[in-house]
Design a protein around this motif. Structure first.
Motif, PDB file in Angstrom:
ATOM      1  N   PHE A  86       0.680  -1.482   0.107  1.00  0.00           N
ATOM      2  CA  PHE A  86       0.436  -0.341   0.149  1.00  0.00           C
ATOM      3  C   PHE A  86       0.852   1.075   0.025  1.00  0.00           C
ATOM      4  CE2 PHE A  86      -4.087  -1.840   0.692  1.00  0.00           C
ATOM      5  CZ  PHE A  86      -4.558  -2.599   1.273  1.00  0.00           C
ATOM      6  N   VAL A  99      -4.044   9.054   3.241  1.00  0.00           N
ATOM      7  CA  VAL A  99      -5.178   8.553   2.252  1.00  0.00           C
ATOM      8  C   VAL A  99      -4.262   7.290   1.543  1.00  0.00           C
ATOM      9  CG1 VAL A  99      -6.318   8.894   0.478  1.00  0.00           C
ATOM     10  CG2 VAL A  99      -6.232  10.822   1.919  1.00  0.00           C
ATOM     11  N   PHE A 100      -4.510   6.213   1.695  1.00  0.00           N
ATOM     12  CA  PHE A 100      -4.285   5.301   1.464  1.00  0.00           C
ATOM     13  C   PHE A 100      -4.936   4.502  -0.377  1.00  0.00           C
ATOM     14  CE2 PHE A 100      -2.126   2.993   4.283  1.00  0.00           C
ATOM     15  CZ  PHE A 100      -1.829   3.674   5.208  1.00  0.00           C
ATOM     16  N   GLY A 101      -3.667   3.962  -0.906  1.00  0.00           N
ATOM     17  CA  GLY A 101      -4.429   3.156  -2.425  1.00  0.00           C
ATOM     18  C   GLY A 101      -5.079   1.581  -1.975  1.00  0.00           C
ATOM     19  N   GLN A 102      -5.888   1.042  -3.374  1.00  0.00           N
ATOM     20  CA  GLN A 102      -6.023   0.520  -2.810  1.00  0.00           C
ATOM     21  C   GLN A 102      -5.005  -1.267  -2.583  1.00  0.00           C
ATOM     22  OE1 GLN A 102      -9.062  -0.521  -2.598  1.00  0.00           O
ATOM     23  NE2 GLN A 102      -9.339   1.758  -1.598  1.00  0.00           N
TER      24      GLN A 102
ATOM     25  N   TYR B  35      -8.748   3.341  11.517  1.00  0.00           N
ATOM     26  CA  TYR B  35      -8.434   3.146   9.949  1.00  0.00           C
ATOM     27  C   TYR B  35      -9.440   1.931   9.746  1.00  0.00           C
ATOM     28  CZ  TYR B  35      -4.840   6.267   8.104  1.00  0.00           C
ATOM     29  OH  TYR B  35      -4.271   7.365   7.746  1.00  0.00           O
ATOM     30  N   ASP B  40     -10.056  -7.642   1.190  1.00  0.00           N
ATOM     31  CA  ASP B  40      -9.453  -6.660   0.102  1.00  0.00           C
ATOM     32  C   ASP B  40     -10.177  -5.351  -0.160  1.00  0.00           C
ATOM     33  OD1 ASP B  40     -10.853 -10.636  -1.001  1.00  0.00           O
ATOM     34  OD2 ASP B  40      -8.560  -9.737  -0.267  1.00  0.00           O
ATOM     35  N   GLN B  41      -9.324  -4.385   1.015  1.00  0.00           N
ATOM     36  CA  GLN B  41      -9.379  -3.053   0.262  1.00  0.00           C
ATOM     37  C   GLN B  41      -8.421  -2.304   1.157  1.00  0.00           C
ATOM     38  OE1 GLN B  41     -12.810  -1.230   0.300  1.00  0.00           O
ATOM     39  NE2 GLN B  41     -14.530  -2.703  -0.286  1.00  0.00           N
ATOM     40  N   GLY B  42      -7.647  -1.019   0.954  1.00  0.00           N
ATOM     41  CA  GLY B  42      -6.966  -0.040   1.516  1.00  0.00           C
ATOM     42  C   GLY B  42      -7.573   0.480   2.781  1.00  0.00           C
ATOM     43  N   PRO B  43      -7.429   0.318   4.117  1.00  0.00           N
ATOM     44  CA  PRO B  43      -7.276   1.141   4.733  1.00  0.00           C
ATOM     45  C   PRO B  43      -8.279   2.069   4.914  1.00  0.00           C
ATOM     46  CG  PRO B  43      -5.169   0.628   4.868  1.00  0.00           C
ATOM     47  CD  PRO B  43      -5.150   0.245   4.308  1.00  0.00           C
ATOM     48  N   GLN B  44      -8.622   2.510   5.608  1.00  0.00           N
ATOM     49  CA  GLN B  44      -9.600   3.891   4.469  1.00  0.00           C
ATOM     50  C   GLN B  44      -9.955   4.451   6.024  1.00  0.00           C
ATOM     51  OE1 GLN B  44     -13.525   1.976   3.541  1.00  0.00           O
ATOM     52  NE2 GLN B  44     -12.243   0.943   1.717  1.00  0.00           N
ATOM     53  N   LEU B  45      -9.840   6.017   6.418  1.00  0.00           N
ATOM     54  CA  LEU B  45      -9.493   6.541   7.381  1.00  0.00           C
ATOM     55  C   LEU B  45     -11.088   6.681   7.825  1.00  0.00           C
ATOM     56  CD1 LEU B  45      -7.854   8.331   9.546  1.00  0.00           C
ATOM     57  CD2 LEU B  45      -8.051  10.604   7.778  1.00  0.00           C
TER      58      LEU B  45
END
Lengths: 110, 114
Positions: A86, A99-102, B35, B40-45
């Motif tokens: 990531f 903010v993170f990518g996928q 987060y 299967d996704q990225g961390p979301q704040l």
């Protein structure tokens, strides 16, 4: 959302080969961090970058703020490099907001 | 140096139940993040704090989620009435001040809402 786009979404590498992962940013970004999430779910910090390049062993990362992208190069891939990579962008307008990518799912095979 | 500590490691709930997650950041780190990471996704704040102050909670579903950090050290994230869509791993992370401060994550709490 689409503020941080990573490519490719998945990748399979043979042991000993090289590859590059990429993050494109649609937001003004001051710093970038790269992480590896191992199969057990733990997130390990690989790099903290201001514009420029850093190297650590077989890993090398570049952040180009003018063109809004960052890359992570893996040299001589090993089985233990497998996991999900990531990138996270620190927004210029919101200090400390990351903010993170996928993610890019990497599988290194013998 | 101890890392970021989270508890519990796992939680299984029925819809409508409440749950709290606890986080102890790295000593001296003034900024703490929560987060949510669906499978299967990225961390979301969800929310982040500097000391005891909330800096940004715009992504926190305020009708059911709440987060506090009363003394600027440990933090608690609470879901009042869980829904199946809350199934995810909840990650706590911290970082300190300075010009070269990396973000460090805890192991996370894996939540399943049935």
């Amino acid at each position: 959302g689409d503020q941080v786009k990573q490519s490719p979404s998945a990748l399979s590498l043979q042991e000993g080969t090289n590859s590059a992962l990429r993050c494109n940013f649609s937001i003004a970004t001051t710093t970038v961090q790269w992480f590896l999430q191992n199969p057990r779910g733990s997130l390990m910090n690989l790099f903290y970058l201001v514009p420029g390049t850093k190297e650590n062993g077989r890993l090398k990362s570049t952040f180009n703020s003018k063109e809004s992208y960052s890359t992570l190069h893996i040299r001589d891939a090993q089985l233990e490099d497998s996991g999900t990579y990531f990138c996270a962008a620190e927004r210029a307008s919101s200090f400390s907001k990351l903010v993170f990518g996928q993610g890019t799912s990497l599988s290194v095979v013998p | 140096e101890a890392g970021v500590t989270q508890s519990p490691r796992y939680a299984v709930l029925q819809e409508g139940q409440a749950v709290s997650f606890w986080c102890d950041p790295i000593s001296g780190h003034d900024t703490l993040y929560w987060y949510q990471q669906p499978r299967d996704q990225g961390p979301q704040l969800l929310v982040y704090f500097r000391d005891e102050a909330v800096i940004d909670n715009s992504q926190l579903p305020s009708d059911r989620f709440s987060a506090v950090r009363p003394k600027g050290t440990n933090s608690t994230l609470k879901i009042q009435s869980a829904k199946q869509g809350d199934t995810a791993t909840y990650l706590c992370a911290s970082r300190g001040q300075g010009s070269n401060e990396r973000l460090f994550f805890g192991h996370g709490t894996k939540l399943s809402v049935l």
